[in-house]
Design a protein around this motif. Structure first.
Motif, PDB file in Angstrom:
ATOM      1  N   ASN A  45      51.223  52.674  48.638  1.00  0.00           N
ATOM      2  CA  ASN A  45      51.950  51.627  47.912  1.00  0.00           C
ATOM      3  C   ASN A  45      51.381  50.231  48.206  1.00  0.00           C
ATOM      4  N   ASP A  46      50.060  50.162  48.181  1.00  0.00           N
ATOM      5  CA  ASP A  46      49.351  48.903  48.410  1.00  0.00           C
ATOM      6  C   ASP A  46      48.205  48.824  47.400  1.00  0.00           C
ATOM      7  N   SER A  47      47.374  47.838  47.521  1.00  0.00           N
ATOM      8  CA  SER A  47      46.261  47.715  46.589  1.00  0.00           C
ATOM      9  C   SER A  47      45.046  47.128  47.296  1.00  0.00           C
ATOM     10  N   LEU A  48      43.876  47.620  46.915  1.00  0.00           N
ATOM     11  CA  LEU A  48      42.624  47.048  47.401  1.00  0.00           C
ATOM     12  C   LEU A  48      42.172  46.015  46.370  1.00  0.00           C
ATOM     13  N   GLN A  49      42.274  44.750  46.720  1.00  0.00           N
ATOM     14  CA  GLN A  49      41.981  43.682  45.761  1.00  0.00           C
ATOM     15  C   GLN A  49      40.535  43.697  45.280  1.00  0.00           C
ATOM     16  N   TRP A  50      39.641  44.192  46.085  1.00  0.00           N
ATOM     17  CA  TRP A  50      38.222  44.159  45.778  1.00  0.00           C
ATOM     18  C   TRP A  50      37.753  45.390  44.998  1.00  0.00           C
ATOM     19  N   SER A  54      34.516  45.123  42.217  1.00  0.00           N
ATOM     20  CA  SER A  54      33.288  45.699  42.779  1.00  0.00           C
ATOM     21  C   SER A  54      32.870  46.957  42.003  1.00  0.00           C
ATOM     22  N   SER A  55      33.824  47.744  41.563  1.00  0.00           N
ATOM     23  CA  SER A  55      33.500  48.938  40.778  1.00  0.00           C
ATOM     24  C   SER A  55      32.869  48.575  39.440  1.00  0.00           C
ATOM     25  N   VAL A  56      33.396  47.540  38.795  1.00  0.00           N
ATOM     26  CA  VAL A  56      32.824  47.102  37.514  1.00  0.00           C
ATOM     27  C   VAL A  56      31.397  46.589  37.725  1.00  0.00           C
ATOM     28  N   MET A  57      31.173  45.860  38.810  1.00  0.00           N
ATOM     29  CA  MET A  57      29.830  45.342  39.088  1.00  0.00           C
ATOM     30  C   MET A  57      28.857  46.485  39.386  1.00  0.00           C
ATOM     31  N   ILE A  58      29.301  47.450  40.164  1.00  0.00           N
ATOM     32  CA  ILE A  58      28.457  48.613  40.464  1.00  0.00           C
ATOM     33  C   ILE A  58      28.173  49.404  39.189  1.00  0.00           C
ATOM     34  N   MET A  59      29.178  49.532  38.326  1.00  0.00           N
ATOM     35  CA  MET A  59      28.985  50.244  37.068  1.00  0.00           C
ATOM     36  C   MET A  59      27.929  49.565  36.208  1.00  0.00           C
ATOM     37  N   ALA A  60      27.923  48.244  36.181  1.00  0.00           N
ATOM     38  CA  ALA A  60      26.893  47.525  35.420  1.00  0.00           C
ATOM     39  C   ALA A  60      25.504  47.859  35.957  1.00  0.00           C
ATOM     40  N   TRP A  61      25.374  47.953  37.262  1.00  0.00           N
ATOM     41  CA  TRP A  61      24.069  48.296  37.837  1.00  0.00           C
ATOM     42  C   TRP A  61      23.604  49.679  37.378  1.00  0.00           C
ATOM     43  N   PHE A  62      24.469  50.690  37.499  1.00  0.00           N
ATOM     44  CA  PHE A  62      23.950  52.014  37.152  1.00  0.00           C
ATOM     45  C   PHE A  62      23.788  52.188  35.651  1.00  0.00           C
ATOM     46  N   ILE A  63      24.525  51.454  34.849  1.00  0.00           N
ATOM     47  CA  ILE A  63      24.326  51.541  33.394  1.00  0.00           C
ATOM     48  C   ILE A  63      22.991  50.932  32.998  1.00  0.00           C
ATOM     49  N   PHE A  64      22.713  49.711  33.453  1.00  0.00           N
ATOM     50  CA  PHE A  64      21.486  49.040  33.027  1.00  0.00           C
ATOM     51  C   PHE A  64      20.240  49.652  33.655  1.00  0.00           C
ATOM     52  N   ALA A 117      24.296  33.780  33.616  1.00  0.00           N
ATOM     53  CA  ALA A 117      24.409  33.748  35.078  1.00  0.00           C
ATOM     54  C   ALA A 117      24.408  32.318  35.591  1.00  0.00           C
ATOM     55  N   ALA A 118      23.566  31.470  35.022  1.00  0.00           N
ATOM     56  CA  ALA A 118      23.509  30.064  35.451  1.00  0.00           C
ATOM     57  C   ALA A 118      24.829  29.353  35.159  1.00  0.00           C
ATOM     58  N   LYS A 119      25.421  29.643  34.003  1.00  0.00           N
ATOM     59  CA  LYS A 119      26.694  28.996  33.646  1.00  0.00           C
ATOM     60  C   LYS A 119      27.851  29.495  34.510  1.00  0.00           C
ATOM     61  N   ALA A 120      27.784  30.750  34.913  1.00  0.00           N
ATOM     62  CA  ALA A 120      28.891  31.346  35.672  1.00  0.00           C
ATOM     63  C   ALA A 120      28.698  31.261  37.184  1.00  0.00           C
ATOM     64  N   ALA A 121      27.570  30.740  37.631  1.00  0.00           N
ATOM     65  CA  ALA A 121      27.233  30.775  39.054  1.00  0.00           C
ATOM     66  C   ALA A 121      28.235  30.036  39.931  1.00  0.00           C
ATOM     67  N   ARG A 122      28.873  28.992  39.420  1.00  0.00           N
ATOM     68  CA  ARG A 122      29.830  28.218  40.225  1.00  0.00           C
ATOM     69  C   ARG A 122      31.173  28.920  40.385  1.00  0.00           C
ATOM     70  N   ASP A 123      31.478  29.832  39.477  1.00  0.00           N
ATOM     71  CA  ASP A 123      32.755  30.547  39.543  1.00  0.00           C
ATOM     72  C   ASP A 123      32.654  31.707  40.528  1.00  0.00           C
ATOM     73  N   MET A 124      33.786  32.090  41.052  1.00  0.00           N
ATOM     74  CA  MET A 124      33.831  33.186  42.013  1.00  0.00           C
ATOM     75  C   MET A 124      34.503  34.404  41.392  1.00  0.00           C
ATOM     76  N   VAL A 125      34.055  35.585  41.791  1.00  0.00           N
ATOM     77  CA  VAL A 125      34.674  36.830  41.343  1.00  0.00           C
ATOM     78  C   VAL A 125      35.938  37.043  42.166  1.00  0.00           C
ATOM     79  N   PRO A 126      37.098  37.118  41.507  1.00  0.00           N
ATOM     80  CA  PRO A 126      38.337  37.322  42.262  1.00  0.00           C
ATOM     81  C   PRO A 126      38.308  38.661  43.009  1.00  0.00           C
ATOM     82  N   GLY A 127      38.823  38.645  44.192  1.00  0.00           N
ATOM     83  CA  GLY A 127      38.919  39.880  44.964  1.00  0.00           C
ATOM     84  C   GLY A 127      37.744  40.116  45.889  1.00  0.00           C
ATOM     85  N   ILE A 128      36.549  39.644  45.510  1.00  0.00           N
ATOM     86  CA  ILE A 128      35.397  39.852  46.399  1.00  0.00           C
ATOM     87  C   ILE A 128      34.749  38.538  46.822  1.00  0.00           C
TER      88      ILE A 128
END
Length: 184
Positions: A45-50, A54-64, A117-128
């Motif tokens: 009854n808890d949650s892993l914020q990351w 992180s799963s979506v980012m890893i998925m992008a790696w194996f897809i591309f 990537a350059a435009k988004a570089a200043r923003d942070m990924v929530p949870g990680i």
């Protein structure tokens, strides 16, 4: 030229093998992370914020990475209907045009991915808590690999060598040396 193509085929074969290993490890890692998230959510009854970002980012790696290797190995989608009606001597030209179009797509992935990537570089990924730049890194790396593997296919065709089909350009494959005439 065939000797150089042998060297290129071995180098890109190792790059493709490394990309597949990274993609495979990423797939397993993503599966473990999702399992952990489900376990923690429903049993503790808890949650892993990351877990999700992180799963979506890893998925992008194996897809591309997988898409680029699939292109190299000849598993990308193609419409061969026109080839049925045209003489066999036209097929290499059409495949080469296709490879140039795919390379242009890879260039677009790299170019526009780097701009995003350059435009988004200043923003942070929530949870990680890492830069959003890393969200677009797999897009750029996949684009570079698509350009590389498309160029290899064109150069192999120019050299009169067969283009890749799954397993044909395995770095440890002795048949490749026989196909290219560079065997010991």
């Amino acid at each position: 030229m065939q000797d150089r193509m042998q060297g290129l085929a071995l180098a890109t074969g190792w790059i493709a093998r490394l990309a597949l290993w990274i993609a495979g490890i990423g797939l397993v890692l993503m599966t473990v992370i999702i399992f952990a998230q489900v376990f923690v959510r429903y049993f503790l009854n808890d949650s892993l914020q990351w877990a999700e970002p992180s799963s979506v980012m890893i998925m992008a790696w194996f897809i591309f990475l997988g898409a680029a290797v699939g292109l190299r190995e000849g598993y990308h989608l193609s419409f061969d209907v026109l080839l049925v009606f045209l003489p066999d001597r036209v097929a290499p030209w059409l495949h080469t045009i296709s490879d140039f179009v795919v390379a242009a797509f890879g260039f677009g992935m790299t170019w526009y991915g780097s701009q995003l990537a350059a435009k988004a570089a200043r923003d942070m990924v929530p949870g990680i808590g890492i830069s959003r730049f890393y969200d677009f890194l797999p897009l750029m790396v996949g684009g570079v690999l698509i350009i590389l593997f498309s160029a290899e296919r064109v150069l192999r065709r120019v050299a009169g060598l067969p283009t890749a089909r799954f397993g044909d350009l395995d770095p440890e494959d002795e048949d490749l040396a026989e196909q290219t005439g560079t065997g010991a």
